[in-house]
Write an enzyme that holds these catalytic residues in place. Sequence first.
Site, PDB file in Angstrom:
ATOM      1  CG  ASP A   1       2.786   1.250   9.377  1.00  0.00           C
ATOM      2  OD1 ASP A   1       3.307   1.525   8.300  1.00  0.00           O
ATOM      3  OD2 ASP A   1       2.761   2.086  10.395  1.00  0.00           O
TER       4      ASP A   1
ATOM      5  NE  ARG B   1      -6.897   4.687   4.660  1.00  0.00           N
ATOM      6  CZ  ARG B   1      -5.859   5.459   5.323  1.00  0.00           C
ATOM      7  NH1 ARG B   1      -6.021   5.301   6.802  1.00  0.00           N
ATOM      8  NH2 ARG B   1      -4.668   5.569   4.788  1.00  0.00           N
TER       9      ARG B   1
ATOM     10  CE  LYS C   1      -1.663   1.770   4.158  1.00  0.00           C
ATOM     11  NZ  LYS C   1      -1.376   3.166   3.952  1.00  0.00           N
ATOM     12  CG  ASN C   2       2.309   2.714   3.507  1.00  0.00           C
ATOM     13  OD1 ASN C   2       1.185   3.065   3.181  1.00  0.00           O
ATOM     14  ND2 ASN C   2       2.735   2.265   4.740  1.00  0.00           N
TER      15      ASN C   2
ATOM     16  NE  ARG D   1       0.003  10.451   9.984  1.00  0.00           N
ATOM     17  CZ  ARG D   1      -0.245   9.339   9.338  1.00  0.00           C
ATOM     18  NH1 ARG D   1      -1.621   8.787   9.353  1.00  0.00           N
ATOM     19  NH2 ARG D   1       0.378   8.699   8.593  1.00  0.00           N
TER      20      ARG D   1
ATOM     21  CB  CYS E   1      -4.118   6.421  10.333  1.00  0.00           C
ATOM     22  SG  CYS E   1      -4.556   5.065   9.450  1.00  0.00           S
TER      23      CYS E   1
HETATM   24  C1  EPZ Z   1       4.153   6.661   6.647  1.00  0.00           C
HETATM   25  O1  EPZ Z   1       3.736   7.789   7.203  1.00  0.00           O
HETATM   26  C2  EPZ Z   1       3.215   5.619   6.440  1.00  0.00           C
HETATM   27  N1  EPZ Z   1       2.087   5.955   5.674  1.00  0.00           N
HETATM   28  C3  EPZ Z   1       2.772   5.147   7.862  1.00  0.00           C
HETATM   29  O2  EPZ Z   1       1.979   4.003   7.645  1.00  0.00           O
HETATM   30  C4  EPZ Z   1       3.995   4.771   8.671  1.00  0.00           C
HETATM   31  O3  EPZ Z   1       3.467   4.576   9.987  1.00  0.00           O
HETATM   32  C5  EPZ Z   1       4.995   5.877   8.558  1.00  0.00           C
HETATM   33  O4  EPZ Z   1       5.293   6.109   7.351  1.00  0.00           O
HETATM   34  C6  EPZ Z   1       6.089   5.519   9.598  1.00  0.00           C
HETATM   35  O5  EPZ Z   1       6.773   4.318   8.850  1.00  0.00           O
HETATM   36  C7  EPZ Z   1       2.169   5.988   4.341  1.00  0.00           C
HETATM   37  O6  EPZ Z   1       3.270   5.629   3.788  1.00  0.00           O
HETATM   38  C8  EPZ Z   1       1.051   6.404   3.317  1.00  0.00           C
HETATM   39  P1  EPZ Z   1       6.433   9.678   8.489  1.00  0.00           P
HETATM   40  P2  EPZ Z   1       4.305   9.130   7.189  1.00  0.00           P
HETATM   41  O7  EPZ Z   1       6.535  10.831   7.929  1.00  0.00           O
HETATM   42  O8  EPZ Z   1       4.979   9.308   5.643  1.00  0.00           O
HETATM   43  C9  EPZ Z   1       7.144  12.939  11.894  1.00  0.00           C
HETATM   44  C10 EPZ Z   1       0.132   2.663   7.581  1.00  0.00           C
HETATM   45  O9  EPZ Z   1      -0.422   1.908   8.822  1.00  0.00           O
HETATM   46  N2  EPZ Z   1       7.236  13.968  11.029  1.00  0.00           N
HETATM   47  O10 EPZ Z   1       7.586   8.966   8.602  1.00  0.00           O
HETATM   48  O11 EPZ Z   1       3.179  10.145   7.122  1.00  0.00           O
HETATM   49  C11 EPZ Z   1       5.765  12.227  12.252  1.00  0.00           C
HETATM   50  O12 EPZ Z   1       4.989  12.819  12.975  1.00  0.00           O
HETATM   51  C12 EPZ Z   1       0.403   4.224   7.717  1.00  0.00           C
HETATM   52  O13 EPZ Z   1       0.236   2.241   6.413  1.00  0.00           O
HETATM   53  C13 EPZ Z   1       7.422  15.470  11.137  1.00  0.00           C
HETATM   54  O14 EPZ Z   1       7.714  15.423  12.289  1.00  0.00           O
HETATM   55  O15 EPZ Z   1       5.179   9.131   8.353  1.00  0.00           O
HETATM   56  C14 EPZ Z   1       6.338  10.745  12.920  1.00  0.00           C
HETATM   57  O16 EPZ Z   1       6.435  11.215  14.482  1.00  0.00           O
HETATM   58  C15 EPZ Z   1       0.167   4.500   9.236  1.00  0.00           C
HETATM   59  N3  EPZ Z   1       7.440  16.171  10.237  1.00  0.00           N
HETATM   60  C16 EPZ Z   1       7.561  10.500  12.173  1.00  0.00           C
HETATM   61  O17 EPZ Z   1       8.003  11.870  11.892  1.00  0.00           O
HETATM   62  C17 EPZ Z   1       7.335  15.886   8.870  1.00  0.00           C
HETATM   63  O18 EPZ Z   1       7.248  16.662   8.105  1.00  0.00           O
HETATM   64  C18 EPZ Z   1       7.424   9.502  11.143  1.00  0.00           C
HETATM   65  O19 EPZ Z   1       6.658   9.992  10.331  1.00  0.00           O
HETATM   66  C19 EPZ Z   1       6.888  14.311   8.680  1.00  0.00           C
HETATM   67  C20 EPZ Z   1       6.974  13.493   9.676  1.00  0.00           C
END
Ligand code: EPZ
Length: 419
Positions: free
Chosen positions: A306, A398, A22-23, A122, A117
């Site tokens: 995840d 989803r 998915k991701n 986020r 989610c």
């Molecule tokens: C991706 O989300 C995945 N979603 C999430 O999977 C997954 O949990 C996550 O990566 C971590 O592996 C998709 O790929 C669509 P991040 P993403 O940016 O990209 C912080 C699922 O279940 N952060 O890696 O949104 C953030 O708050 C979903 O499939 C900032 O601070 O996650 C978090 O603490 C749920 N500033 C950490 O980084 C930013 O600009 C990781 O977030 C971006 C992120």
Amino acid sequence: MEKLVIKGGTKLNGEVTISGAKNAAVAILPATLLIKGTCKINNLPNISDVKIICNILKELGAKITWTKPNEIIIDTREINCTKAPIDMTSKFRASYYLIGSMLGRCGSIEVGLPGGCNLGARPIDQHIKGFEALGAKVTVGQGKISAKSSKLIGTSIYMDVVSVGATINVMLASVLAEGTTTIDNAAKEPHIVDVANFLNTMGADIRGAGTDVIKINGVKELKSEGTYSVVPDQIEAGTFMLAAIASKGNILIKNCIPEHLDCITAKILEIGGNVEIYGDSIRVSNNKRPSKVSVKTLPYPGFPTDVQPQMGVVLSIANGTSIINESIWDSRFQYTAELNKMGAQITAQGKTAIFEGVDKLCGAPVYASDLRAGAALIIAGIIADGTTEIYNIDHIDRGYENIEEKFKKLGANIQRINE
Ligand code: EPZ
């Protein structure tokens, strides 16, 4: 409204074939906007997030033909709109990939602030930092993000936070930029490598994906008529691995990449489970009560956030007291309240949850708070005594293709009921 009804007490035995990730898919589909032509994408998971992003791309002018259940041909020659429908994009986290790809394609885009989610805050500050470093002007307000640029110039960007989305988004914006972009402290997830592989298949020049330094040499254009197959879903595979452990079953998980599962395999061995690794499949079995462990979620190659809820189900019936430390999201323990309704004894406080292992869970009506929590509740229902009803299963749809069919084939007594 639909619900899943599960009659518990079954062991899961047999084979399951993993779908495309998915991701990876929700990033590769927007990435096709960087191509002024057509391309074929297969091994796409048939899930609602993929359908949503396809509908958004059609609103921008793309033509999409489903040639097989898991394959599309997408034609992005005529993209005639730079305002993605806010009502669609604000419901969907990965809509932010439209920014990187449309900045790269035409230097203009407006999308709704991303939804997705409910895992706590986020932010997207690292995405914006990357776009502005490349020369784009980004404004956020009235529930939407607008980004404009006359020309993107390659540069070096250090990610303050290891972010999957920001790493992919900056990669997308850099592909057609002038000069070289370096992303330092990049995320290394398998789906990031898959997006880079897709773009390179279409003529991009990206090196180092999967390490913490990614170099993108801007090219003039990407080529058309390419074909790409989405990587198998590491998280879906991990979900079934933990379902085998929780149910004391024996599952051969096919069409996966075992190396992507090393972190989960290591924890399963610690718990006392058995793992046999083959070329593109992995067999997971268990015949005893899981041992207690401590788990800390980390960016790849650490233990994936995840599959944290799914691991939570295993620890809720483990022998002794276990701890999970969720280092990625502020609020990813909502599922523990649902497991406690089923007789678990879990105390969740902030980013830490303590699991006092109980002998068994008992069926109850429970609510999915996000797609991985929903998957965890399915596993809990399968191992519990009695009947479990799971509501809000649109979350699960989803990210999981035909989830109840896959579990039914493994011996679960699970039905989707339309109330
Ligand atoms: C991706 O989300 C995945 N979603 C999430 O999977 C997954 O949990 C996550 O990566 C971590 O592996 C998709 O790929 C669509 P991040 P993403 O940016 O990209 C912080 C699922 O279940 N952060 O890696 O949104 C953030 O708050 C979903 O499939 C900032 O601070 O996650 C978090 O603490 C749920 N500033 C950490 O980084 C930013 O600009 C990781 O977030 C971006 C992120």
